[in-house]
Design an enzyme around this catalytic site. Structure first.
Site, short mmCIF file in Angstrom:
data_model
loop_
_atom_site.label_atom_id
_atom_site.label_comp_id
_atom_site.label_asym_id
_atom_site.label_seq_id
_atom_site.Cartn_x
_atom_site.Cartn_y
_atom_site.Cartn_z
N CYS A 183 2.13 -14.06 -2.44
CA CYS A 183 2.00 -12.89 -3.30
C CYS A 183 3.26 -12.76 -4.14
O CYS A 183 4.34 -12.47 -3.60
CB CYS A 183 1.77 -11.63 -2.47
SG CYS A 183 1.59 -10.14 -3.49
N CYS B 13 4.60 -8.88 -3.99
CA CYS B 13 5.30 -8.45 -2.78
C CYS B 13 6.33 -9.48 -2.31
O CYS B 13 7.11 -9.19 -1.40
CB CYS B 13 4.30 -8.18 -1.65
SG CYS B 13 3.07 -6.93 -2.04
N HIS C 170 -3.70 -8.78 -1.35
CA HIS C 170 -2.98 -7.77 -2.13
C HIS C 170 -3.98 -6.81 -2.76
O HIS C 170 -4.92 -7.23 -3.44
CB HIS C 170 -2.13 -8.42 -3.22
CG HIS C 170 -1.26 -7.45 -3.95
ND1 HIS C 170 0.04 -7.15 -3.54
CD2 HIS C 170 -1.48 -6.68 -5.04
CE1 HIS C 170 0.56 -6.27 -4.36
NE2 HIS C 170 -0.34 -5.96 -5.27
N CYS D 180 -3.49 0.07 -4.12
CA CYS D 180 -2.40 0.48 -3.22
C CYS D 180 -1.07 -0.19 -3.58
O CYS D 180 -0.01 0.25 -3.12
CB CYS D 180 -2.74 0.15 -1.77
SG CYS D 180 -4.21 0.99 -1.14
N CYS E 7 0.35 -5.62 -0.06
CA CYS E 7 -0.46 -6.56 0.71
C CYS E 7 -0.91 -5.87 1.99
O CYS E 7 -0.10 -5.23 2.67
CB CYS E 7 0.34 -7.81 1.03
SG CYS E 7 0.52 -8.93 -0.37
N HIS F 29 -10.95 -1.74 -0.81
CA HIS F 29 -10.36 -0.43 -1.10
C HIS F 29 -11.51 0.54 -1.33
O HIS F 29 -12.35 0.33 -2.20
CB HIS F 29 -9.45 -0.48 -2.33
CG HIS F 29 -8.74 0.82 -2.57
ND1 HIS F 29 -7.48 1.08 -2.06
CD2 HIS F 29 -9.12 1.94 -3.23
CE1 HIS F 29 -7.11 2.30 -2.40
NE2 HIS F 29 -8.09 2.84 -3.11
N CYS F 30 -11.54 1.61 -0.55
CA CYS F 30 -12.65 2.56 -0.61
C CYS F 30 -12.23 3.84 -1.33
O CYS F 30 -11.36 4.57 -0.84
CB CYS F 30 -13.13 2.90 0.80
SG CYS F 30 -14.51 4.07 0.83
N CYS G 63 -7.08 2.01 1.58
CA CYS G 63 -7.44 0.61 1.75
C CYS G 63 -7.94 0.42 3.18
O CYS G 63 -7.28 0.85 4.13
CB CYS G 63 -6.22 -0.27 1.49
SG CYS G 63 -6.62 -1.80 0.66
#
Length: 337
Positions: free
Chosen positions: A131, A134, A144, A148, A151, A158-159, A165
């Site tokens: 990543c 990050c 990732h 948000c 990672c 993601h809801c 997340c």
């Protein structure tokens, strides 16, 4: 001057996005609060005439409501778990990686670093998953999240409805929330239906309660249909020990793509989410085994996999990597290179 203006604008946009991200949660909370009022007061206290029926309805309703609200709270406020420090590049390695202009040398640097970690998954082209936001080598099943901006270990998706997340730390709570949501809607629909018929036939007089009862049945049925489909899909994922992302894109291991790489069998797959102790399966408390950095794999035999051989893991160094196509952008996953 211009730079300061751009930074202020960017900060304002981020603030607005954070505020707006709570709108779906607020909508759910308002619908639930109205359903509570409509069921408890308009149905049970006003419409239902039998005292025994009132008591039974209220006791069962509140038992379901408590678990429904509890699991929703846990899904929202359980923070996503991030990879531990051992997967992050040191300052020296980070600078060396950033300053290196040759891609093949950068790739070899990541390979050398990954040798110290239990990383078994790769990108689509066989490279170590890294990543660049990050600055870490991703543990297995870690991805990732662009919403948000981090990672997340064993990321599922993601809801927006929980503004969080869903991953290793709260997937059990999310699944329980879906289950209790289905039960909540089903219970309301079945107990309200007979009074819906009575109002429809004109056997009950209260006009105000009639509106709440009729609309309550409609909302409960509408949510039940959508939730039972979503819950059924996640039950299928659990039975195969897959995440939503892995269902869309097959994990790539060092030996190649393997869609059933984490499938340990039905019972063990369930235990990977809910734990070994069945008394905790229905209660929203953390019981998922492991630390989210590494997982037992079907594609490895016991001599290769310390989690199956009951050996000590690699000093807490556990990580995963993998590539996902642009078609999964709606799941808020950044593409990996």
């Amino acid at each position: 001057m211009r730079r300061g203006w751009k930074m202020a604008l960017s900060g304002g946009l981020r603030c607005c996005r954070r505020v707006l991200s709570w709108v779906p949660v607020l909508v759910i909370v308002l619908v639930v609060l109205w359903s509570y009022y409509a069921y408890v007061f308009e149905l049970c206290l006003v419409t239902v005439l039998s005292p025994a029926e009132k008591v039974i309805y209220l006791i069962l309703y509140h038992a379901i409501f408590v678990f429904f609200a509890w699991t929703y709270w846990k899904s929202i406020f359980t923070l996503p778990q991030q990879p531990n420090q051992k997967f992050h590049l040191s300052y020296t390695d980070k600078e060396r990686y950033k300053n290196e202009e040759r891609p093949e040398v950068q790739k070899q640097m990541l390979v050398d670093m990954a040798k110290k970690l239990p990383v078994y998954t790769r990108t689509g082209n066989g490279a170590v998953r890294f990543c660049d936001r990050c600055h870490l080598i991703k543990p297995d099943r870690c991805h990732h999240c662009s919403v948000c901006a981090m990672c997340v270990l064993k990321m599922d998706h993601h809801c927006p409805w929980v503004n969080n997340c869903i991953g290793f730390s709260n997937y059990k709570f999310f699944l329980q929330f879906l289950a209790y949501s289905v039960l909540y809607c089903l219970y309301i629909a079945t107990t309200v239906f007979s009074y819906f018929i009575k109002y429809w036939r004109g056997e009950l007089p209260s006009v105000r309660s009639k509106f709440h009862v009729l609309f309550l049945l409609f909302v409960a049925c509408m949510f039940f249909v959508s939730l039972v489909i979503l819950f059924g899909y996640h039950c299928w994922l659990v039975s195969r020990n897959k995440t939503t992302l892995e269902a869309f894109c097959t994990p790539v291991f060092t030996s190649g793509p393997e869609k059933n790489g984490f499938n340990l069998g039905f019972i063990k797959n369930i235990q990977q989410v809910f734990g070994d102790n069945k008394k905790f399966w229905l209660i929203p408390i953390g019981s998922s085994p492991g630390d989210g950095h590494s997982f037992p794999m079907r594609s490895m035999n016991e001599s290769q996999n310390p989690l199956l051989a009951n050996e000590e893991p690699w000093e807490d160094n556990e990580d995963e990597s993998q590539d996902y196509p642009e078609g999964l952008s709606s799941l808020a996953v950044e593409s990996e290179t």
